[in-house]
Design an enzyme around this catalytic site. Structure first.
Site, PDB file in Angstrom:
ATOM      1  CG  HIS A   1       2.112  -0.240   4.467  1.00  0.00           C
ATOM      2  ND1 HIS A   1       1.828  -1.217   5.391  1.00  0.00           N
ATOM      3  CD2 HIS A   1       0.973   0.506   4.310  1.00  0.00           C
ATOM      4  CE1 HIS A   1       0.568  -1.074   5.805  1.00  0.00           C
ATOM      5  NE2 HIS A   1       0.031  -0.038   5.156  1.00  0.00           N
TER       6      HIS A   1
ATOM      7  CG  ASP B   1      -2.032  -0.961   1.182  1.00  0.00           C
ATOM      8  OD1 ASP B   1      -2.050  -1.774   0.232  1.00  0.00           O
ATOM      9  OD2 ASP B   1      -2.889  -0.934   2.083  1.00  0.00           O
TER      10      ASP B   1
END
Length: 379
Positions: free
Chosen positions: A331, A190
């Site tokens: 992430h 992300d």
């Protein structure tokens, strides 16, 4: 008087005989000259024809032939650096040829035997680069990519069974993707693209795995080349909003803008539309889902990289929780994530895990994502 007349007659006769003799001799001489000239012309023509027939292509209404030392070539022959096939009459073969339990393809234009990858009638084939024979019913490795060439000589595509085991192959190129009998795991990242994203792509390339990137629109400007690399590398690019708000607190208008603006930026960079969405913070509800027109992908394993976990802690989390169909939240904004992926992927591969992007995860699990659906993992 009589004697003189007789002598005169003899002299005339002798003169006639000499004249005849000379005339016959002249005629004979001229005939010999003409014959000699004709013979020389014929000899010259014969030499020319022999030279032409010595090493040359000839054609008639049936097709093409090749003469060598005034003889038609038959069978397999190398001519001007290319292999050709001639039948028992010397006629050059063209197109498909079956010979001694092997298949070949000879160029319709010049009859040359083709080798390597070839597209014939819009289908792909691979021919042995040394023998020229069609590769069938066996695995083929080219440029570190694997293919399975079917009995027809075409690379297998999509789901295909080989010796009782099902495998997935790229639907366009036929490149081998994974073994359907082994577990799969989806790594998702992300909040990029950011500086670390290129480093992460290096690690993914090194380990030959595909992943899914949920991007924020505000980070795309200036990172268009990174998106192009993602796209070219076979990773799934998905929408993660423009600037990461809680969608449950937004108006319908703001939700649509967040989705549409990010989609536009991704399309401008890659030429591709996104299909999947991940809501910021994983926050969603029925109202949000009804407005998206995209499947919402959440997760069933949180790597904890966002909380400051160390590389070893991230690795331990994945090793302890990985199961078939797992969707992992990570992430690419953290350097620890890049290091952890480099370390843990080889360990998971030893357990037979295969890494897939979101598109392939649904395909392997034979599920069709619904536009208002929410998915945490796929069984």
């Amino acid at each position: 008087m009589y004697k003189e007349e007789k002598i005169k007659n003899k002299d005339s006769l002798l003169l006639v005989l000499i004249t005849v003799f000379i005339s016959v001799g002249l005629i004979f001489f001229l005939q010999n000259i003409v014959m000699a000239l004709d013979t020389e012309d014929l000899f010259r023509a014969s030499v020319f024809e022999r030279r032409v027939a010595l090493n040359s292509w000839q054609s008639d209404e049936s097709g093409n032939y090749y003469y060598k030392k005034m003889r038609k070539l038959v069978g397999w022959q190398e001519v001007d650096g290319f292999w050709h096939h001639f039948d028992e009459t010397g006629l050059m073969s063209a197109g498909w040829l079956d010979d001694k339990e092997e298949r070949y393809y000879l160029s319709p234009e010049d009859g040359g035997r083709v080798e390597g990858w070839q597209k014939i009638d819009d289908k792909d084939y691979y021919f042995d680069p040394e023998k020229g024979s069609l590769i069938t019913s066996q695995w083929l490795t080219q440029d570190d990519r694997r293919y399975y060439m079917t009995a027809d000589g075409n690379p297998a595509k999509n789901l295909h069974s080989v010796d009782g085991t099902e495998y997935y192959f790229d639907e366009i190129t036929g490149e081998y993707l994974l073994d359907a009998s082994k577990p799969v795991l989806a790594l998702t990242f992300d909040d990029g693209p950011v500086e670390n994203t290129s480093k992460l792509l290096d690690v993914l390339d090194k380990n030959s795995i595909k992943a899914t990137f949920f991007l924020q629109g505000k980070n795309i400007h200036g990172n268009e080349e990174v998106l192009k690399r993602m796209n070219k590398g076979g990773h799934t690019i998905a929408n993660h909003s423009y600037n990461h708000p809680d969608f449950t607190e937004l108006s319908e208008e703001d939700i649509r803008w967040q989705i549409e603006e990010t989609d536009r930026l991704i399309f401008d960079a890659t030429g591709r539309k996104t299909f999947f969405f991940r809501s910021p913070y994983g926050s969603t509800n029925e109202r949000v889902e009804s407005l998206l027109a995209k499947p919402t992908i959440l997760w069933n394993v949180d790597s904890g990289d966002w909380s400051g976990s160390s590389v070893d802690e991230i690795c331990d989390m994945l090793l302890d929780t990985a199961e078939d169909g797992t969707i992992v939240l990570m992430h690419d904004t953290y350097s620890s994530t890049v290091s952890a992926i480099d370390k843990v992927v080889p360990l998971l591969k030893k357990r037979d895990f295969q890494f897939v992007n979101m598109d392939m995860l649904f395909k392997v699990k034979r599920q069709t994502p619904e536009l208002d659906g929410v998915y945490y993992h796929l069984n």
